[in-house]
Design an enzyme around this catalytic site. Structure first.
Site, PDB file in Angstrom:
ATOM      1  N   ASP A   1      -3.387  -3.708   0.949  1.00 26.39           N
ATOM      2  CA  ASP A   1      -2.442  -3.711   2.081  1.00 26.39           C
ATOM      3  C   ASP A   1      -1.484  -4.898   1.943  1.00 26.39           C
ATOM      4  O   ASP A   1      -1.935  -6.029   1.754  1.00 26.39           O
ATOM      5  CB  ASP A   1      -3.208  -3.801   3.405  1.00 26.39           C
ATOM      6  CG  ASP A   1      -4.033  -2.538   3.659  1.00 26.39           C
ATOM      7  OD1 ASP A   1      -3.718  -1.495   3.058  1.00 26.39           O
ATOM      8  OD2 ASP A   1      -5.005  -2.600   4.451  1.00 26.39           O
TER       9      ASP A   1
ATOM     10  N   GLU B   1      -5.474   6.824  -6.042  1.00 27.49           N
ATOM     11  CA  GLU B   1      -4.763   7.794  -5.192  1.00 27.49           C
ATOM     12  C   GLU B   1      -3.352   7.301  -4.860  1.00 27.49           C
ATOM     13  O   GLU B   1      -2.379   8.031  -4.958  1.00 27.49           O
ATOM     14  CB  GLU B   1      -5.521   8.008  -3.876  1.00 27.49           C
ATOM     15  CG  GLU B   1      -6.580   9.070  -3.944  1.00 27.49           C
ATOM     16  CD  GLU B   1      -7.978   8.495  -3.711  1.00 27.49           C
ATOM     17  OE1 GLU B   1      -8.118   7.264  -3.525  1.00 27.49           O
ATOM     18  OE2 GLU B   1      -8.935   9.284  -3.739  1.00 27.49           O
ATOM     19  N   TYR B   2      -3.285   6.032  -4.453  1.00 30.00           N
ATOM     20  CA  TYR B   2      -1.971   5.470  -4.090  1.00 30.00           C
ATOM     21  C   TYR B   2      -1.051   5.378  -5.290  1.00 30.00           C
ATOM     22  O   TYR B   2       0.158   5.572  -5.177  1.00 30.00           O
ATOM     23  CB  TYR B   2      -2.154   4.089  -3.429  1.00 30.00           C
ATOM     24  CG  TYR B   2      -2.353   4.194  -1.942  1.00 30.00           C
ATOM     25  CD1 TYR B   2      -3.494   4.789  -1.415  1.00 30.00           C
ATOM     26  CD2 TYR B   2      -1.395   3.725  -1.059  1.00 30.00           C
ATOM     27  CE1 TYR B   2      -3.676   4.901  -0.049  1.00 30.00           C
ATOM     28  CE2 TYR B   2      -1.568   3.832   0.314  1.00 30.00           C
ATOM     29  CZ  TYR B   2      -2.715   4.420   0.806  1.00 30.00           C
ATOM     30  OH  TYR B   2      -2.888   4.532   2.162  1.00 30.00           O
TER      31      TYR B   2
END
Ligand code: SAM
Length: 218
Positions: free
Chosen positions: A117, A192-193
């Site tokens: 993040d 995934e990202y």
């Protein structure tokens, strides 16, 4: 990550055989926990687990621990692990802030941070997983010959991480601002990202970093 609270996720964490209960009690004993003397690699903020599962399947002689803060996210990985039943992979539901309660000195051979993040506001910089506070925590359990591998699409977070690591005396290597068009892409497992951002045409940044003392010993 957009979070949807999934009913029953928290309860599942308490009974799922692939989630380590009371991980603090395993501190200093992770190899015993796996029943072998293989190296231990962790991914912090593993999300739904695509990356760490592919690694665990490809490297049976390495033990993997996936760390994720949110039960609802971790649940997806547990569903996949129920099918794959990889013996060298377990999960810990934990805020990385408390990782030093769970891992002992020299216990972890590698740390993966993938698409962490970004916490774009300055006042939240200390929450970034590559902030000086987190780097200090990692030195408490990363082995002398270990390193952190970090990937992100977020150039601001990447630049911040490079700057912070250098200020903290860490040595950087294998730095690329376009991983998928670099030699480091060979053997790179996508997250995934990573697939999502790369499909949007965003270049992926990657680096490896180790406390300077580690590199000098090698
Ligand atoms: N690594 C995955 C990938 O690349 O596809 C997921 C990336 S997602 C943007 C970041 C993940 O890190 C989320 O699943 C989030 O819940 C988790 N996370 C964020 N802060 C964390 C912390 N302090 N401790 C553990 N997990 C954290």
């Amino acid at each position: 990550m957009r979070l949807r609270n999934i009913p029953g996720a928290r309860e599942e964490m308490l009974v799922n055989p692939y989630v380590v209960q009371n991980p603090e009690e395993k501190k200093g004993h992770w190899q015993e926990f796996f029943g072998n003397n293989h190296p231990i690699h962790i991914e912090i903020g593993m999300g739904k687990g695509q990356f760490i599962m592919a690694l665990a399947a490809a490297n049976p002689d390495i033990n993997y621990l996936g760390i994720e803060k949110y039960s609802s996210v971790l649940l997806r990985a547990l569903e996949k692990q129920a099918e794959l039943q990889l013996p060298n992979l377990r999960f810990i539901r934990l805020d990385a802030e408390y990782a030093t309660d769970v891992f002992d000195r020299e216990e972890i051979h590698r740390i993966y941070l993938n698409f962490s993040d970004p916490w774009p506001k300055d006042r939240h910089a200390h929450r970034r997983l590559t902030s000086d506070r987190f780097l200090a925590r990692y030195t408490e359990f990363l082995r002398s010959d270990g390193y952190i591998a970090f990937k992100t699409d977020n150039r601001e977070l990447f630049d911040f991480s490079v700057e912070t690591a250098e200020q903290c005396g860490w040595e950087l290597s294998a730095v690329t601002y376009d991983l998928h068009h670099s030699p480091y892409e060979e053997g790179n497992f996508h997250t995934e990202y990573e697939d999502r951002f790369s499909a949007l045409g965003k270049p992926i940044c990657r680096l490896e970093m180790a406390p300077a003392k580690n590199l000098k010993k090698n």
